[in-house]
Scaffold this motif. Sequence first.
Motif, PDB file in Angstrom:
ATOM      1  N   LYS A 148     -14.282   9.647 -10.666  1.00 35.39           N
ATOM      2  CA  LYS A 148     -14.719   8.565  -9.780  1.00 35.39           C
ATOM      3  C   LYS A 148     -13.556   7.656  -9.406  1.00 35.39           C
ATOM      4  CE  LYS A 148     -19.548   8.222 -11.357  1.00 35.39           C
ATOM      5  NZ  LYS A 148     -20.536   7.315 -11.993  1.00 35.39           N
ATOM      6  N   LEU A 149     -12.703   7.359 -10.378  1.00 37.44           N
ATOM      7  CA  LEU A 149     -11.535   6.531 -10.103  1.00 37.44           C
ATOM      8  C   LEU A 149     -10.632   7.205  -9.076  1.00 37.44           C
ATOM      9  CD1 LEU A 149     -10.671   5.436 -13.753  1.00 37.44           C
ATOM     10  CD2 LEU A 149     -11.624   3.976 -11.958  1.00 37.44           C
ATOM     11  N   GLN A 150     -10.490   8.518  -9.213  1.00 37.14           N
ATOM     12  CA  GLN A 150      -9.609   9.244  -8.307  1.00 37.14           C
ATOM     13  C   GLN A 150     -10.135   9.235  -6.884  1.00 37.14           C
ATOM     14  OE1 GLN A 150      -9.227  13.614  -8.683  1.00 37.14           O
ATOM     15  NE2 GLN A 150      -7.013  13.303  -8.633  1.00 37.14           N
ATOM     16  N   ARG A 151     -11.448   9.386  -6.712  1.00 42.11           N
ATOM     17  CA  ARG A 151     -11.950   9.421  -5.336  1.00 42.11           C
ATOM     18  C   ARG A 151     -11.862   8.044  -4.676  1.00 42.11           C
ATOM     19  NH1 ARG A 151     -18.512  10.592  -5.934  1.00 42.11           N
ATOM     20  NH2 ARG A 151     -19.114   8.505  -6.669  1.00 42.11           N
ATOM     21  N   VAL A 152     -12.019   6.969  -5.455  1.00 45.83           N
ATOM     22  CA  VAL A 152     -11.813   5.632  -4.910  1.00 45.83           C
ATOM     23  C   VAL A 152     -10.349   5.457  -4.499  1.00 45.83           C
ATOM     24  CG1 VAL A 152     -11.693   3.186  -5.519  1.00 45.83           C
ATOM     25  CG2 VAL A 152     -13.732   4.502  -6.076  1.00 45.83           C
ATOM     26  N   ALA A 153      -9.437   5.893  -5.364  1.00 49.25           N
ATOM     27  CA  ALA A 153      -8.012   5.783  -5.055  1.00 49.25           C
ATOM     28  C   ALA A 153      -7.677   6.549  -3.770  1.00 49.25           C
ATOM     29  CB  ALA A 153      -7.176   6.311  -6.212  1.00 49.25           C
ATOM     30  N   ARG A 154      -8.240   7.723  -3.612  1.00 56.42           N
ATOM     31  CA  ARG A 154      -7.962   8.526  -2.411  1.00 56.42           C
ATOM     32  C   ARG A 154      -8.523   7.839  -1.170  1.00 56.42           C
ATOM     33  NH1 ARG A 154      -9.615  14.664  -3.408  1.00 56.42           N
ATOM     34  NH2 ARG A 154      -8.344  14.954  -1.529  1.00 56.42           N
ATOM     35  N   GLY A 155      -9.700   7.228  -1.301  1.00 56.69           N
ATOM     36  CA  GLY A 155     -10.282   6.518  -0.171  1.00 56.69           C
ATOM     37  C   GLY A 155      -9.438   5.324   0.250  1.00 56.69           C
ATOM     38  N   GLU A 156      -8.974   4.549  -0.713  1.00 62.69           N
ATOM     39  CA  GLU A 156      -8.153   3.386  -0.379  1.00 62.69           C
ATOM     40  C   GLU A 156      -6.794   3.807   0.163  1.00 62.69           C
ATOM     41  OE1 GLU A 156      -8.069   0.382  -3.387  1.00 62.69           O
ATOM     42  OE2 GLU A 156     -10.237   0.033  -3.250  1.00 62.69           O
ATOM     43  N   ARG A 157      -6.273   4.902  -0.344  1.00 61.73           N
ATOM     44  CA  ARG A 157      -5.000   5.414   0.182  1.00 61.73           C
ATOM     45  C   ARG A 157      -5.165   5.818   1.648  1.00 61.73           C
ATOM     46  NH1 ARG A 157      -4.366   9.295  -3.327  1.00 61.73           N
ATOM     47  NH2 ARG A 157      -3.363   7.881  -4.811  1.00 61.73           N
ATOM     48  N   TYR A 158      -6.272   6.447   1.980  1.00 59.44           N
ATOM     49  CA  TYR A 158      -6.543   6.859   3.359  1.00 59.44           C
ATOM     50  C   TYR A 158      -6.544   5.637   4.281  1.00 59.44           C
ATOM     51  CZ  TYR A 158      -9.061   9.013   7.300  1.00 59.44           C
ATOM     52  OH  TYR A 158      -9.416   9.470   8.549  1.00 59.44           O
ATOM     53  N   LEU A 159      -7.224   4.566   3.853  1.00 59.89           N
ATOM     54  CA  LEU A 159      -7.318   3.377   4.689  1.00 59.89           C
ATOM     55  C   LEU A 159      -5.968   2.676   4.831  1.00 59.89           C
ATOM     56  CD1 LEU A 159     -10.714   2.000   3.350  1.00 59.89           C
ATOM     57  CD2 LEU A 159     -10.298   3.098   5.561  1.00 59.89           C
ATOM     58  N   ARG A 160      -5.187   2.678   3.769  1.00 57.39           N
ATOM     59  CA  ARG A 160      -3.859   2.057   3.867  1.00 57.39           C
ATOM     60  C   ARG A 160      -2.967   2.833   4.832  1.00 57.39           C
ATOM     61  NH1 ARG A 160      -4.533   1.157  -1.801  1.00 57.39           N
ATOM     62  NH2 ARG A 160      -4.967  -1.047  -2.161  1.00 57.39           N
ATOM     63  N   GLN A 161      -3.162   4.123   4.883  1.00 59.28           N
ATOM     64  CA  GLN A 161      -2.368   4.924   5.816  1.00 59.28           C
ATOM     65  C   GLN A 161      -2.738   4.637   7.267  1.00 59.28           C
ATOM     66  OE1 GLN A 161      -3.130   8.857   4.263  1.00 59.28           O
ATOM     67  NE2 GLN A 161      -1.462   8.734   2.767  1.00 59.28           N
ATOM     68  N   LEU A 162      -3.880   3.983   7.477  1.00 62.05           N
ATOM     69  CA  LEU A 162      -4.267   3.539   8.815  1.00 62.05           C
ATOM     70  C   LEU A 162      -3.649   2.182   9.154  1.00 62.05           C
ATOM     71  CD1 LEU A 162      -8.071   4.483   8.879  1.00 62.05           C
ATOM     72  CD2 LEU A 162      -6.138   5.792   9.782  1.00 62.05           C
ATOM     73  N   GLY A 163      -2.924   1.608   8.208  1.00 63.18           N
ATOM     74  CA  GLY A 163      -2.259   0.332   8.444  1.00 63.18           C
ATOM     75  C   GLY A 163      -2.990  -0.870   7.888  1.00 63.18           C
ATOM     76  N   LEU A 164      -4.075  -0.639   7.161  1.00 61.01           N
ATOM     77  CA  LEU A 164      -4.841  -1.741   6.586  1.00 61.01           C
ATOM     78  C   LEU A 164      -4.209  -2.176   5.262  1.00 61.01           C
ATOM     79  CD1 LEU A 164      -8.305  -0.137   7.284  1.00 61.01           C
ATOM     80  CD2 LEU A 164      -7.346  -2.102   8.486  1.00 61.01           C
ATOM     81  N   ARG A 165      -4.306  -3.480   4.933  1.00 59.37           N
ATOM     82  CA  ARG A 165      -3.691  -3.990   3.712  1.00 59.37           C
ATOM     83  C   ARG A 165      -4.733  -4.545   2.748  1.00 59.37           C
ATOM     84  NH1 ARG A 165      -0.010  -8.226   3.972  1.00 59.37           N
ATOM     85  NH2 ARG A 165       1.209  -7.346   2.252  1.00 59.37           N
ATOM     86  N   ASN A 166      -5.499  -5.526   3.198  1.00 58.42           N
ATOM     87  CA  ASN A 166      -6.521  -6.124   2.344  1.00 58.42           C
ATOM     88  C   ASN A 166      -7.811  -5.327   2.484  1.00 58.42           C
ATOM     89  OD1 ASN A 166      -5.232  -8.605   1.245  1.00 58.42           O
ATOM     90  ND2 ASN A 166      -4.991  -9.062   3.425  1.00 58.42           N
TER      91      ASN A 166
END
Length: 274
Positions: free
Chosen positions: A187-205
């Motif tokens: 579960k921790l890994q899938r959350v990390a992957r999701g947040e990584r995806y969004l950061r790659q879109l240029g999002l920070r907070n």
Amino acid sequence: MDKLAALQALFAEMDSALVAYSGGIDSTLVAKVAFDVLGDRALAVTADSPSLMPEDLEDAKVQAAEIGITYEIVNTHEMDNPNYTSNPANRCYFCKSELHDTLKPLALERGYPYVVDGVNADDLSDYRPGIQAAKERGARSPLAEVGISKLEVREISRSLDLPWWDKPSQPCLSSRFPYGEAITPEKLQRVARGERYLRQLGLRNLRVRSAGDTARIELPPNDIQAFVAATDLPTLVAAFQDYGFTYVTLDLEGYRSGKLNQELTQQPPLVESR
């Protein structure tokens, strides 16, 4: 005496100190001032575990190198403790217990009389059971001791020309789950992957909150409309489903630090701390 001077004076009273260093803006300021005052008598230690994003560990390494402080990484094993993985409202107590039960013997072995952390003055008014665990094990919180708030941490960091002065807060990944929902490495890994995806879109907070098979994306309210307009939502949903989520939602209220603590009024399960 201004607060930076007070912080420096506090460290000057210490012969040496081990900094519980996460790489976040608070503990990084503590590490910076500890090094400036104590030099090679200061040691920064990061605890690595499944609840820490690999990117955050790399940030910690880079920042420690830029500061110049002696730096080490240790492994902690809070995921082996069912009191932690069952995710009670005082989960952070067991996380910080594991952390300081690891750091305190290391400090004593190396001859450091103090273990210090990055708790700031604002943290004392929030629900932070981990602070209790740290205090029970003799840790000190220099920022809180001299009354430095989160905003002042950023102001002081900027005055010291620290390039990460405006770095977003990044608590451990376990904070993304509602109290009472069991935490697993998967579960921790899938959350990390999701947040990584969004950061790659240029999002920070941002946060990806996980509840069962649902991912709930939190963004600053002012960013929501532009995000929806600019994002290929079907592609995003497909990516999150590939990570293991079934449903992907957007929180229309927007990102707010500590949002899951509002559930505490619903009396979630609590595990005895002592």
